[in-house]
Design an enzyme around this catalytic site. Structure first.
Site, PDB file in Angstrom:
ATOM      1  N   GLY A   1       0.837  -1.207   0.000  1.00  0.00           N
ATOM      2  CA  GLY A   1       0.000   0.000   0.000  1.00  0.00           C
ATOM      3  C   GLY A   1       0.864   1.245   0.000  1.00  0.00           C
ATOM      4  O   GLY A   1       2.089   1.192   0.139  1.00  0.00           O
ATOM      5  N   LYS A  44       3.937  12.485  -2.734  1.00  0.00           N
ATOM      6  CA  LYS A  44       4.825  11.409  -2.295  1.00  0.00           C
ATOM      7  C   LYS A  44       5.802  11.973  -1.268  1.00  0.00           C
ATOM      8  O   LYS A  44       6.533  12.922  -1.561  1.00  0.00           O
ATOM      9  CB  LYS A  44       5.584  10.810  -3.477  1.00  0.00           C
ATOM     10  N   ARG A  84       2.756  14.235  -7.736  1.00  0.00           N
ATOM     11  CA  ARG A  84       2.766  13.412  -8.949  1.00  0.00           C
ATOM     12  C   ARG A  84       1.360  13.354  -9.554  1.00  0.00           C
ATOM     13  O   ARG A  84       0.359  13.446  -8.826  1.00  0.00           O
ATOM     14  CB  ARG A  84       3.179  11.965  -8.641  1.00  0.00           C
ATOM     15  N   ARG A 124      -2.264  -0.503  -9.362  1.00  0.00           N
ATOM     16  CA  ARG A 124      -1.088  -1.303  -9.724  1.00  0.00           C
ATOM     17  C   ARG A 124      -1.490  -2.764  -9.934  1.00  0.00           C
ATOM     18  O   ARG A 124      -2.549  -3.178  -9.458  1.00  0.00           O
ATOM     19  CB  ARG A 124      -0.061  -1.226  -8.581  1.00  0.00           C
ATOM     20  N   ASP A 172       4.075  -4.356  -7.513  1.00  0.00           N
ATOM     21  CA  ASP A 172       3.445  -3.152  -6.936  1.00  0.00           C
ATOM     22  C   ASP A 172       3.960  -1.878  -7.599  1.00  0.00           C
ATOM     23  O   ASP A 172       3.406  -0.801  -7.380  1.00  0.00           O
ATOM     24  CB  ASP A 172       3.681  -3.085  -5.419  1.00  0.00           C
TER      25      ASP A 172
HETATM   26  P1  AMP Z   1       9.074   1.078  -3.292  1.00  0.00           P
HETATM   27  O1  AMP Z   1      10.194   0.104  -3.304  1.00  0.00           O
HETATM   28  O2  AMP Z   1       9.510   2.538  -3.139  1.00  0.00           O
HETATM   29  O3  AMP Z   1       8.138   0.885  -4.413  1.00  0.00           O
HETATM   30  O4  AMP Z   1       8.278   0.792  -1.927  1.00  0.00           O
HETATM   31  C1  AMP Z   1       7.740  -0.441  -1.592  1.00  0.00           C
HETATM   32  C2  AMP Z   1       6.715  -0.260  -0.517  1.00  0.00           C
HETATM   33  O5  AMP Z   1       7.313   0.315   0.646  1.00  0.00           O
HETATM   34  C3  AMP Z   1       5.561   0.652  -0.890  1.00  0.00           C
HETATM   35  O6  AMP Z   1       4.410   0.124  -0.298  1.00  0.00           O
HETATM   36  C4  AMP Z   1       5.960   1.969  -0.289  1.00  0.00           C
HETATM   37  O7  AMP Z   1       4.857   2.790  -0.005  1.00  0.00           O
HETATM   38  C5  AMP Z   1       6.654   1.522   0.983  1.00  0.00           C
HETATM   39  N1  AMP Z   1       7.652   2.496   1.446  1.00  0.00           N
HETATM   40  C6  AMP Z   1       8.848   2.788   0.870  1.00  0.00           C
HETATM   41  N2  AMP Z   1       9.494   3.727   1.573  1.00  0.00           N
HETATM   42  C7  AMP Z   1       8.708   4.056   2.631  1.00  0.00           C
HETATM   43  C8  AMP Z   1       8.809   4.975   3.733  1.00  0.00           C
HETATM   44  N3  AMP Z   1       9.875   5.750   3.886  1.00  0.00           N
HETATM   45  N4  AMP Z   1       7.789   5.013   4.601  1.00  0.00           N
HETATM   46  C9  AMP Z   1       6.714   4.238   4.464  1.00  0.00           C
HETATM   47  N5  AMP Z   1       6.549   3.362   3.464  1.00  0.00           N
HETATM   48  C10 AMP Z   1       7.522   3.269   2.547  1.00  0.00           C
HETATM   49 MG    MG Z   2       6.544   1.573  -5.199  1.00  0.00          MG
END
Ligand code: AMP
Ligand code: MG
Length: 479
Positions: free
Chosen positions: A89, A107, A170, A177, A246
């Site tokens: 999520g 974001k 964004r 997704r 995702d």
């Molecule tokens: P990503 O690899 O950036 O696509 O992130 C994978 C998942 O981790 C997604 O559900 C993001 O929303 C969550 N996520 C990544 N970084 C953070 C963060 N700093 N705080 C909270 N959720 C995160």
């Molecule tokens: Mg992501």
């Protein structure tokens, strides 16, 4: 029209509450505007200067809302590096609502129900990268989410070291997704899965609403769109880096820019993501991974479509769509306009020559765009000259079949072969400057990102060659 006067709607909130978390953004401390994209703003019908909009900063920081906006995070699952995570999520993204077919999303705007162990923040470094690359991907003519504004702040965010928090606003026609479907399938919530399919049909494939076999037709279009986008990446030398399900948009556009990179020297097995030890998401693997992810989507949709039939569609449509899109782009890059059955083989042997020559992929095409028989400018940018000599001999032969004049061919090639590429070493310079509050380079890069094939005489410093030590380096995933 002014940005702060927009009136949003929130159709996603009509779905079951299991689809989202209604959550308020947590504003950053002492925010300031770093950059805005007037080009992205056009998508929302905005013609007034974003920088003159006194409420822009507060809206992007989440401290005030646009009319009609109800803020929420979306729930999804996903296959990460091949392993299923049942609940991900938007952990740090908050949706504002929709206008003109674009869903607005912040974001880095704080914690949500899906933040897990994360802090809900995005650091300045990765926000600059996402902001610029979204616009650059559009400039390259490849389907992508867009970025309207980037703000910085004084908020401290803990990564490997302390960094400053930032937010990107964004835009995308959809933020659904592959993993959104995977979530409802793994929860065995078939009626919600169907609601989601109906939502996606209406939002992204409206021409299929009411058609017989509409879900299967929708799947076939997702397959085609995904293949076309990946063909775009491969033709420009782009490596996304984290192709988890995702991070796959349901309409096939590029989303979620993390440790991406453009190839420097042509190297098909290049892996940009430092944590990707097995090279699962290497440059060349992106093609097969697109197929693998689409198979996961077929599985997620299996309560409402026939899985075997969907897989048969996947096998026929995916590679054909990929090849059509890839060949079309590569032929344009090479200035080949007369149909020729042997072009696929010709392009294959060209890539072999580039690999053997050790030569910058995009610089090669830019130089080739002015090739007039004088081989020196191309030979001079190769480490090994012989493979380029071999290629040019073949190219000279192939050009004999063309009917355009040399000048016309050059003009067309200069219009599709970018001079400005968002290489990581250039982005890194912009990031270092931004850390000391100099945002000139971020804004200069935005200009070239949006029209990368044009000459920008005063911005030539943005196309300097990659230093040897920075070539094809790997990037950390932390963001
Ligand atoms: P990503 O690899 O950036 O696509 O992130 C994978 C998942 O981790 C997604 O559900 C993001 O929303 C969550 N996520 C990544 N970084 C953070 C963060 N700093 N705080 C909270 N959720 C995160
Ligand atoms: Mg992501």
């Amino acid at each position: 029209m002014k940005f702060s006067k927009l009136k949003l709607t929130t159709p996603y909130l009509k779905l079951d509450p299991l689809f989202f978390d209604e959550v308020e953004p947590t504003p950053l401390d002492n925010p300031f505007v770093i950059s805005t994209s007037q080009d992205a703003a056009k998508l929302l019908g905005i013609d007034e200067d974003l920088n003159l909009d006194e409420k822009l900063l507060e809206i992007v920081n989440g401290s005030i809302k646009l009319e009609g906006s109800q803020t929420f995070a979306m729930c999804y699952a996903g296959h990460q590096f091949g392993h299923f995570s049942p609940r991900l999520g938007d952990g740090r993204a908050i949706n504002l609502g929709k206008i003109n077919g674009q869903n607005l999303q912040l974001k880095g705007s704080g914690l949500t129900l899906y933040s897990r162990e994360g802090d809900g923040r995005a650091v300045l470094r990765s926000s600059i990268r996402e902001y610029l690359m979204s616009e650059a991907m559009h400039g390259l003519g490849i389907a992508t989410s867009r970025a309207l504004a980037l703000i910085g702040s004084d908020t401290d965010v803990a990564r490997e070291r302390w960094e400053k928090g930032a937010i990107v606003l964004r835009l995308s026609p959809t933020w659904v997704r592959f993993g959104t479907f995977e979530y409802f399938n793994s929860q065995r919530k078939t009626s919600m899965l169907q609601d989601l399919a109906d939502y996606v049909l209406k939002e992204s494939f409206p021409h299929l609403v009411g058609e017989e076999d509409c879900y299967m037709k929708m799947y076939a279009e997702i397959v085609k769109n995904t293949a076309t986008t990946i063909a775009g990446w491969i033709s420009v030398g782009f490596n996304h880096g984290v192709l988890n399900t995702d991070n796959m948009s349901i309409d096939g556009r590029t989303i979620d820019y993390g440790p991406f990179a453009f190839l420097d020297d042509y190297e098909s097995h290049y892996v940009c993501n430092h944590t990707d030890h097995e090279g699962r998401y290497s440059f060349k693997s992106q093609i097969g991974i697109g197929h693998w992810n689409l198979e996961r989507l077929a599985m997620a949709l299996s309560p409402i479509i026939n899985y075997e039939y969907a897989c048969a569609i996947l096998d026929t449509v995916y590679y054909e769509a990929y090849e059509d899109a890839y060949l079309a782009r590569m032929r344009k890059r090479l200035g080949l306009f007369v149909d020729n059955q042997s072009d696929k083989g010709f392009i294959g042997s060209m890539l072999g020559s580039l690999s053997n020559a050790t030569i910058d992929f995009n610089l090669f095409f830019r130089k080739l765009s002015s090739y007039d028989g004088n081989k020196t400018p191309l030979l001079d940018i190769a480490v090994s000259r012989a493979p380029i000599e071999k290629f040019l001999a073949m190219y000279d032969e192939r050009l004999k079949k063309e009917t355009l004049s040399q000048n016309e061919r050059h003009q067309k090639m200069l219009g599709v072969n970018p001079k400005y590429i968002l290489k990581n070493h250039i982005l890194q310079m912009a990031i270092e400057n931004a850390k000391i509050d100099d945002f000139t380079m971020v804004n200069d890069l935005l200009k070239v990102a949006l029209s990368p094939c044009e000459e920008h005489v005063e911005l030539e410093y943005l196309c300097i060659a990659t230093p040897q030590k920075a070539k094809n380096i790997k990037l950390s995933c932390s963001s």
